[in-house]
Design a protein around this motif. Structure first.
Motif, PDB file in Angstrom:
ATOM      1  N   PRO A 137      16.954 -16.512  13.323  1.00  0.00           N
ATOM      2  CA  PRO A 137      15.550 -16.102  13.224  1.00  0.00           C
ATOM      3  C   PRO A 137      15.306 -14.772  13.937  1.00  0.00           C
ATOM      4  N   PRO A 138      14.355 -13.968  13.455  1.00  0.00           N
ATOM      5  CA  PRO A 138      14.097 -12.642  14.026  1.00  0.00           C
ATOM      6  C   PRO A 138      13.173 -12.675  15.239  1.00  0.00           C
ATOM      7  N   THR A 139      13.260 -13.717  16.060  1.00  0.00           N
ATOM      8  CA  THR A 139      12.367 -13.863  17.211  1.00  0.00           C
ATOM      9  C   THR A 139      12.549 -12.699  18.174  1.00  0.00           C
ATOM     10  N   PRO A 140      11.473 -11.989  18.530  1.00  0.00           N
ATOM     11  CA  PRO A 140      11.614 -10.844  19.443  1.00  0.00           C
ATOM     12  C   PRO A 140      11.974 -11.280  20.859  1.00  0.00           C
ATOM     13  N   LEU A 141      12.637 -10.387  21.569  1.00  0.00           N
ATOM     14  CA  LEU A 141      13.019 -10.612  22.960  1.00  0.00           C
ATOM     15  C   LEU A 141      12.426  -9.475  23.786  1.00  0.00           C
ATOM     16  N   CYS A 142      11.442  -9.805  24.608  1.00  0.00           N
ATOM     17  CA  CYS A 142      10.723  -8.780  25.370  1.00  0.00           C
ATOM     18  C   CYS A 142      11.447  -8.469  26.679  1.00  0.00           C
ATOM     19  N   VAL A 143      11.549  -7.189  26.993  1.00  0.00           N
ATOM     20  CA  VAL A 143      12.176  -6.777  28.242  1.00  0.00           C
ATOM     21  C   VAL A 143      11.404  -7.336  29.441  1.00  0.00           C
ATOM     22  N   SER A 144      10.095  -7.388  29.344  1.00  0.00           N
ATOM     23  CA  SER A 144       9.301  -7.947  30.440  1.00  0.00           C
ATOM     24  C   SER A 144       9.648  -9.417  30.668  1.00  0.00           C
ATOM     25  N   ASP A 145       9.925 -10.158  29.588  1.00  0.00           N
ATOM     26  CA  ASP A 145      10.322 -11.561  29.720  1.00  0.00           C
ATOM     27  C   ASP A 145      11.689 -11.684  30.380  1.00  0.00           C
ATOM     28  N   LEU A 146      12.603 -10.782  30.035  1.00  0.00           N
ATOM     29  CA  LEU A 146      13.936 -10.801  30.632  1.00  0.00           C
ATOM     30  C   LEU A 146      13.854 -10.637  32.149  1.00  0.00           C
ATOM     31  N   ARG A 147      13.031  -9.729  32.591  1.00  0.00           N
ATOM     32  CA  ARG A 147      12.904  -9.483  34.030  1.00  0.00           C
ATOM     33  C   ARG A 147      12.272 -10.674  34.736  1.00  0.00           C
ATOM     34  N   ALA A 148      11.282 -11.293  34.083  1.00  0.00           N
ATOM     35  CA  ALA A 148      10.668 -12.485  34.658  1.00  0.00           C
ATOM     36  C   ALA A 148      11.670 -13.636  34.706  1.00  0.00           C
ATOM     37  N   LEU A 149      12.490 -13.772  33.659  1.00  0.00           N
ATOM     38  CA  LEU A 149      13.507 -14.819  33.618  1.00  0.00           C
ATOM     39  C   LEU A 149      14.525 -14.655  34.737  1.00  0.00           C
ATOM     40  N   SER A 150      14.995 -13.428  34.904  1.00  0.00           N
ATOM     41  CA  SER A 150      15.985 -13.154  35.938  1.00  0.00           C
ATOM     42  C   SER A 150      15.485 -13.578  37.302  1.00  0.00           C
ATOM     43  N   ALA A 151      14.226 -13.271  37.591  1.00  0.00           N
ATOM     44  CA  ALA A 151      13.641 -13.639  38.881  1.00  0.00           C
ATOM     45  C   ALA A 151      13.445 -15.140  38.996  1.00  0.00           C
ATOM     46  N   ALA A 152      12.978 -15.778  37.915  1.00  0.00           N
ATOM     47  CA  ALA A 152      12.711 -17.217  37.959  1.00  0.00           C
ATOM     48  C   ALA A 152      13.993 -18.018  38.132  1.00  0.00           C
ATOM     49  N   ILE A 153      15.049 -17.638  37.422  1.00  0.00           N
ATOM     50  CA  ILE A 153      16.316 -18.361  37.527  1.00  0.00           C
ATOM     51  C   ILE A 153      16.936 -18.160  38.906  1.00  0.00           C
ATOM     52  N   ALA A 154      16.804 -16.958  39.459  1.00  0.00           N
ATOM     53  CA  ALA A 154      17.351 -16.696  40.793  1.00  0.00           C
ATOM     54  C   ALA A 154      16.666 -17.540  41.863  1.00  0.00           C
TER      55      ALA A 154
END
Length: 274
Positions: A137-154
């Motif tokens: 599927p062509p679901t977009p991946l937002c850079v802002s979400d990536l940064r939030a994910l990195s912080a949340a997982i850490a």
């Protein structure tokens, strides 16, 4: 950066589970006594109906999801197969997955090869065949979400922070981690996630898979076959992993640390909003 509180994980690591680690004493670099927690390893034998398939070394949590996910990711239990039962016996350390009808797993076992994965790294020749005609599927991946994910997982309490020597895999929706699994082998962690997704009927189309492990061909194949359009790691790539990702149109992002990352496949899905 947003200060919103992410939702509670549906499945989260349990670093307080005493069965998953053991206290070991030793000496530090100065010769002084030291005690630390180390991760346990125990065997789990996976059966499909009456057939023994494999024995995996695992930390011991979520054996039912690990057994089911392993069979799903190896193509031995397909989407069309009806799973009628999953039974775990702690005394024999075995999990049995039962299906309504027999599968074609004997032929798959005959073509089994050992690959570069740690713990369980088995891949079958017809896994590549499963990629033929695959459309993600062509679901977009937002850079802002990536940064939030990195912080949340850490910030997520984990066995890695408690004892190290372990890999993590997390299913994410937008900026939020929703299911997080760990194990001594990165493929075990992914298989637990795959088993959970199959058991709960979780839709992969709008999700991102985060892993602490290397982005190898096996990891790329598993992610694509699970129907997840984006794969993210804090680790690096292999050339074949990148090649396969480009062939199937999987977005692959690696070396993600803080606000830094590298995208080597599926750049068309990335929205550079940060």
């Amino acid at each position: 950066m947003s200060t919103r509180t992410p939702p509670t994980l549906i499945v989260a690591p349990d670093p307080g589970d005493a069965a998953l680690t053991r206290a070991v004493t030793g000496l530090d670099g100065t010769g002084a006594p030291v005690e630390l927690r180390v991760v346990e390893e125990r065997p789990l034998t996976i059966y499909l109906n009456s057939r023994e398939i494999v024995t995996a070394m695992t930390i011991g949590d979520h054996p039912r999801w690990l057994g089911l996910g392993f069979l799903v990711n190896q193509g031995m239990v397909r989407a069309s197969d009806e799973v009628t039962g999953i039974a775990f016996d702690a005394e024999t350390e075995a999990v049995v997955i039962r299906t309504a009808t027999e599968t074609d797993h004997e032929a798959k076992l005959a073509r089994a090869t050992r690959t570069s994965g740690c713990a369980v790294g088995t891949v079958f020749g017809d896994m590549m065949e499963g990629l033929d005609g695959l459309t993600l599927p062509p679901t977009p991946l937002c850079v802002s979400d990536l940064r939030a994910l990195s912080a949340a997982i850490a910030r997520t309490p984990s066995l890695y922070l408690e004892a190290g020597a372990i890999h993590g895999t997390c299913l994410c929706l937008g900026p939020d981690p929703i299911a997080y699994f760990e194990d001594v082998g990165r493929h075990n962690a992914v298989d637990k996630l795959a088993g959970w997704m199959r058991a709960t009927g979780t839709d992969p189309a709008d999700k991102t898979l985060y892993t602490t492990g290397r982005l190898t061909s096996e990891m790329v194949i598993k992610c694509a076959l699970m129907g997840i359009p984006s794969l993210v790691s804090r680790s690096g790539f292999t050339a074949w992993g990148v090649e396969i990702a480009r062939q199937v149109g999987l977005t692959v992002i690696g070396r993600m640390k803080g606000e830094r990352f590298v995208c080597l496949s599926g750049e068309d899905r990335v929205e550079w909003d940060a």
